[in-house]
Design a protein around this motif. Structure first.
Motif, PDB file in Angstrom:
ATOM      1  N   GLY C 159       0.853  -1.187   0.000  1.00 54.93           N
ATOM      2  CA  GLY C 159       0.000   0.000   0.000  1.00 54.93           C
ATOM      3  C   GLY C 159       0.882   1.228   0.000  1.00 54.93           C
ATOM      4  N   SER C 160       0.256   2.398  -0.016  1.00 54.14           N
ATOM      5  CA  SER C 160       1.046   3.614   0.061  1.00 54.14           C
ATOM      6  C   SER C 160       0.327   4.599   0.958  1.00 54.14           C
ATOM      7  CB  SER C 160       1.245   4.218  -1.323  1.00 54.14           C
ATOM      8  OG  SER C 160       0.010   4.666  -1.834  1.00 54.14           O
ATOM      9  N   SER C 161       1.118   5.386   1.725  1.00 56.66           N
ATOM     10  CA  SER C 161       0.491   6.280   2.701  1.00 56.66           C
ATOM     11  C   SER C 161      -0.346   7.350   2.026  1.00 56.66           C
ATOM     12  CB  SER C 161       1.559   6.904   3.589  1.00 56.66           C
ATOM     13  OG  SER C 161       2.511   7.569   2.788  1.00 56.66           O
ATOM     14  N   SER C 162      -0.084   7.668   0.767  1.00 55.03           N
ATOM     15  CA  SER C 162      -0.831   8.768   0.147  1.00 55.03           C
ATOM     16  C   SER C 162      -1.970   8.298  -0.754  1.00 55.03           C
ATOM     17  CB  SER C 162       0.112   9.658  -0.659  1.00 55.03           C
ATOM     18  OG  SER C 162       0.756   8.909  -1.649  1.00 55.03           O
ATOM     19  N   GLY C 163      -2.330   7.029  -0.721  1.00 56.14           N
ATOM     20  CA  GLY C 163      -3.460   6.586  -1.523  1.00 56.14           C
ATOM     21  C   GLY C 163      -3.069   6.401  -2.984  1.00 56.14           C
ATOM     22  N   PHE C 188      -4.782   2.029   0.268  1.00 50.61           N
ATOM     23  CA  PHE C 188      -5.023   2.430   1.656  1.00 50.61           C
ATOM     24  C   PHE C 188      -4.992   3.941   1.703  1.00 50.61           C
ATOM     25  CE2 PHE C 188      -3.691  -1.877   2.435  1.00 50.61           C
ATOM     26  CZ  PHE C 188      -4.452  -2.251   3.520  1.00 50.61           C
ATOM     27  N   GLN C 189      -5.624   4.526   2.669  1.00 50.71           N
ATOM     28  CA  GLN C 189      -5.589   5.973   2.784  1.00 50.71           C
ATOM     29  C   GLN C 189      -4.967   6.361   4.117  1.00 50.71           C
ATOM     30  OE1 GLN C 189      -7.032   8.235   0.168  1.00 50.71           O
ATOM     31  NE2 GLN C 189      -5.411   9.297   1.253  1.00 50.71           N
ATOM     32  N   GLY C 190      -3.777   6.908   4.085  1.00 53.14           N
ATOM     33  CA  GLY C 190      -3.140   7.389   5.303  1.00 53.14           C
ATOM     34  C   GLY C 190      -2.176   6.383   5.884  1.00 53.14           C
TER      35      GLY C 190
END
Lengths: 149, 499, 323
Positions: C159-163, C188-190
């Motif tokens: 996933g990535s922290s910035s969506g 993922f978001q956040g």
């Protein structure tokens, strides 16, 4: 209007909204691997609502209440909504929030106090109450914390 | 134990000051419709920079607790929940305040809040790490099932019209999915409005559904008379019998609140509604729910406050802020250079202990402050609506605007207020709408992400052990509900045939 | 889009100008508080730095004029940046941003502004970004990891922290592409939910700022930005460029303003915020967050912004996220 008519109008409005959503969801496909797509759940829920509305319409036609749908003190409710809307619009264009807030409070309180009878004493009380609320808000939101009003 | 030794008198004094201030600001902002936790915390953030780390954290935690309780005060006194978190108790609270005694209703709320706060604190202190680890094991398939359980809670509201209650829930689901779709990056149902890209602002929706619509009800009624109460009715006191009566509801609420609080991203609105339905199912007098049941007040309030302690738990134990509220409080940690997580628990037990003790103190102080201050708030009941309505309107407008600084949110709140005012009279359910809206993103995102992870294999929802357990709970709940309603129908039939 | 009060403000500004009869000169700046817009909710990393910088800058502005932080969250930062874009370009409304709303979002055509509509005021720091895996993951070093991914195509999920489409997603996608492996992206978001998902074993890894130095349970395998957090724990973690993989872009964080703000006012603001970066409170924040204070001047910062802008546009096209 009777309760029955109001119910039917509301059902019609909800169905129209759902049809608009289903239409808008048509253009949304292109899912990633395994994804059911952005359109799936909203469309499914919209169809469910339409189904429920159809049942609701049938029940309303069969056993709906026929007494009139009255909004008590309709005039006062309508005037209040208009004043709130006017306040929001004028705030966008004038931007003098606290001054406008004071006027807003005054006008509403005076309208609501009218049944008691407006005399000099009433006006003084209303002014004092409105001024106190405005001052309190001004101190809290312009000085203690900065809210960009 | 050298916990007490590590405290000096001066630090106890400053900690108590921080707690008192945080509670006061939180209760005030919670009680004023529209204003909420965010405003309260923004008010206190600059001040927290000048304090020591423990004091500043306690200040914000106390504020959080205070806001959770404060929202209930206006729900009971005015019929307008001060915050979305207090929405579950508005029906019973307002009904009891009008028909029985406002003091008693506020009493159930305050005792419930205190009980929940202490319960959440105990969970936090003794089970932080294991519970947080367990919560991590729950993945998307389980969150999807939990979201569905949350929707079932709506059933407890005793819908007048089942079809319309279902429509309210479904509309809530739709509104909860407004905004940019996480998976495709495409905005959905936003009509091009930038302010809707992150979804409908929950503060605006809560104000529209509950504050504005209730204000229009107030305007429809005579506005210059006010209730009169004897002094005794205003005093916040519960008899021992009443406490025993509400005990089961408080425990139910606290357990639900602690569980939901520990799950990342769910939050107190959901836990309040779930607690309400749980308490109703466990109650010996379920028929009183909706008409001024003390249990219906105590359970959601216990859940709200238990959520505070539990929400802290994944944050302190693992460094994961589970809710928006905790994310704001995390700012106080960052500014003091404290990084929560297992390392903090190991290397800095003094600080953790100080936070734990301060947290328990917060609940106790809240009880006494609540007793003293709530009577003042309750005076709003005896103010004529002609003055009260404009003031509530202004508070709502400032609150909604300041939550995100969007003019659009105000029009949304006003529009929803007008629609809700009409739909409420047609027996639609604002509560069902709100809980569905909060749950919609959880349900949809976890459902779709589970499938992305499994590459489209639906068996992911039934092959995981945790999912099987939750699915079993859902089925058991449904079976029990059906069993109960069948039994009640039979009893009713028996009663009518006898007479 | 007309934001609230721009209209009224223009009118008032006109009246004020007519009354004083002088045009605004640099030495008259600033005569009122400066609004520093943070396009995110209070409490995060950006907000914390913005608040600390704002407090420190007040001591270095003429007349100790105040700097108020205004949180305008929404639409991934676009709402707040739009506000800074549509305000009067008089230097009184500026924004503390990270790269995404400036150099990523405009490519989707969702914003009314472009990256070139802004000019830099002060570069503050670069956010380091790494691809992290669970601490107990089987791979001990980056070579083992890449070999495993080559042997198991599509098995590594991240996933990535910035969506999706955010800077951290693009950086990771570029890395996997350049390394010639097939990794599967999960939205993922956040960073909080992403961290939880990595720790719970839902996904194999994530592209985000690593938190191992503060006890986080995710271990970085490779840095995809040219900066690392300033902590010895990361000494052995390579940069992508060390592996001969050209997948580096920086995730900048700094203060920007409308491109039409007069240069003399930009200079005053730049001086104040540059001085603010040496303030003890801000320095301490850098130290505790393990971030490296930037020494980049504005000419260089402008180049960084335009370079990132190009990189993002190109990557988004290649991933099929925009046309």
């Amino acid at each position: 209007m009777s309760y029955r008519s109001v119910n039917l109008v509301v059902f019609a409005g909800i169905v129209a909204l759902c049809l608009a959503i289903i239409y808008a969801m048509q253009s949304m496909r292109a899912p990633m691997e395994g994804d059911i797509g952005a359109w799936f759940v909203p469309s499914a829920v919209a169809w469910l609502i339409i189904g429920l509305c159809v049942v609701g319409v049938i029940r309303t036609l069969a056993v709906g209440r026929t007494e009139t749908f009255v909004i008590p003190a309709f005039g006062r409710v309508l005037i209040s909504i208009l004043i709130i809307a006017l306040f929001l619009v004028s705030w966008v264009y004038l931007g003098a929030f606290y001054l406008q807030m004071f006027v807003f409070l005054m006008v509403l309180s005076l309208i609501y106090r009218r049944p008691v009878g407006i005399d000099a004493r009433q006006i003084i009380i209303t002014t004092a109450v409105s001024a106190a609320i405005t001052l309190f808000s001004y101190i809290v939101f312009a000085h203690l914390i900065y809210v960009d009003l | 134990m050298d916990i007490l030794a590590s405290f000096e008198l001066a630090s106890i004094g400053s900690a108590l000051f921080a707690i008192g201030l945080g509670l006061f600001v939180g209760m005030l902002c919670g009680a004023l419709p529209g204003l909420g936790l965010i405003i309260a915390v923004t008010l206190l953030l600059p001040l927290s920079y000048t304090m020591g780390p423990v004091e500043s954290i306690l200040l914000l935690l106390a504020c959080y607790q205070g806001a959770e309780y404060g929202g209930s005060i206006s729900a009971i006194v005015l019929g307008i929940p001060g915050t979305a978190m207090a929405a579950p108790l508005v029906t019973d609270g307002f009904a009891m305040a009008k028909t029985e005694s406002p003091g008693k209703a506020l009493g159930f709320s305050l005792y419930g809040s205190t009980f929940g706060g202490i319960f959440g604190g105990i969970v936090l202190i003794f089970f932080a790490e294991p519970v947080a680890r367990f919560a991590l094991k729950l993945a998307d398939p389980e969150f999807f099932l939990l979201g569905v359980v949350g929707l079932l809670a709506v059933a407890a509201f005793g819908a007048v019209d089942f079809i319309k209650a279902m429509i309210s829930v479904a509309l809530g689901l739709l509104c909860g999915m407004v905004g940019i779709d996480l998976f495709s990056g495409v905005p959905r149902m936003t009509m091009g409005v930038l302010a809707l890209y992150d979804g409908m602002n929950i503060a605006a929706v809560a104000v529209g559904l509950f504050a504005f619509s209730e204000i229009f009800v107030m305007i429809s009624a005579p506005m210059n008379s006010s209730h009169t109460f004897t002094k005794g009715d205003m005093r916040i006191r519960l008899t021992l019998k009443e406490m025993v009566y509400a005990f089961k509801a408080m425990v139910t609420g606290s357990v639900v609140g602690s569980f939901i609080g520990a799950l990342p991203g769910v939050g107190s609105t959901v836990s309040g509604y779930l607690a309400y339905s749980g308490a109703k199912a466990a109650s010996s007098k379920p028929e009183k729910f909706g008409k001024g049941s003390g249990e219906g007040i105590a359970a959601p309030d216990a859940a709200n406050n238990a959520t505070v302690g539990a929400a802290l738990l994944p944050f302190l134990a693992l460094g994961i802020p589970g809710s928006a509220s905790i994310a704001i409080i995390a700012g106080a940690f960052i500014i003091h250079g404290i990084q929560p997580g297992p390392q903090l628990m190991r290397n800095n037990p003094d600080m953790i202990q100080a936070i734990f003790i301060g947290f328990m103190a917060t609940t106790v102080v809240m009880f006494f402050m609540g007793k003293a201050l709530t009577t003042v708030f309750a005076r709003a009941l005896v103010t004529p609506n002609a003055f009260l309505v404009p003031a509530i309107l202004i508070s709502s407008i400032i609150g909604v605007y300041s939550s995100r600084g969007q003019m659009f949110d105000l029009w949304l709140a006003l529009g929803l207020g007008i629609i809700t005012y009409v739909m409420r009279r047609l027996d639609y359910s604002p509560a069902g709408f709100l809980i569905a809206m909060v749950l919609a993103p959880i349900i949809e995102t976890s459902f779709r992400r589970a499938l992305v992870i499994s590459q489209g294999d639906y068996s992911i929802f039934i092959t995981r052990g945790y999912s099987q357990a939750i699915a079993a709970i859902i089925l058991a709940t449904l079976a029990y509900a059906i069993f109960r309603s069948v039994r009640r129908l039979r009893q009713q039939r028996a009663a009518t045939s006898e007479s | 889009m007309i934001t609230r009060r721009t209209l009224g403000k223009t009118a008032f500004a006109g009246i004020a100008l007519a009354m004083t009869g002088t045009s605004a000169r640099a030495q008259d700046f600033p005569t009122k508080p400066i609004r520093l817009i943070v396009p995110f909710a209070p409490g995060g990393l950006t907000d914390t730095f913005a608040r600390a910088m704002a407090r420190a800058a007040e001591n270095h502005l003429p007349d100790n004029q105040s700097v108020v932080v205004i949180n305008k969250p929404g639409a991934g930062g676009v709402i707040g940046v739009t506000e800074a874009y549509s305000a009067e370009p008089d230097g009184y409304t500026i924004a503390f941003v990270i790269s995404s709303p400036i150099v990523t979002q405009p490519h989707y055509g969702k914003s009314v502004y472009k990256a070139s509509d802004f000019q830099p005021i002060r570069h503050v720091y670069d956010i380091p970004c790494a691809i992290t895996v669970h601490t107990d993951a089987e791979w001990q070093n980056v070579d083992e990891w890449i070999a495993w991914m080559k042997a198991n195509p599509g098995k590594f999920t991240y996933g990535s922290s910035s969506g999706p489409g955010g800077v951290t997603h693009l950086l990771a996608a570029k890395f996997f592409e350049a390394a010639g492996v097939d990794a599967r992206y999960v939205p993922f978001q956040g960073s909080a939910p992403l961290n939880a998902a990595i720790m719970g074993g839902q996904v194999s890894g994530g592209s985000m700022m690593p938190t191992q130095h503060s006890g986080g349970e995710a271990r970085p395998m490779v840095f995809v930005t040219p900066t690392k957090p300033d902590d010895p724990i990361y000494d052995d973690v390579p940069f992508a460029s060390d592996l001969g993989i050209d997948a580096m872009a920086s995730v900048f964080s700094g203060i920007i303003g409308h491109k039409d703000i007069p240069a003399d006012r930009i200079a005053i603001l730049n001086d104040a915020f540059t001085a603010a970066m040496s303030d003890p409170a801000v320095q301490e924040l850098f130290a505790t967050r393990k971030l490296v204070p930037s020494t980049t001047d504005n000419a260089e910062f402008a180049k960084i912004i335009m370079r990132e802008n190009e990189f993002n546009g190109e990557m988004l096209k290649r991933l099929g996220l925009i046309d």
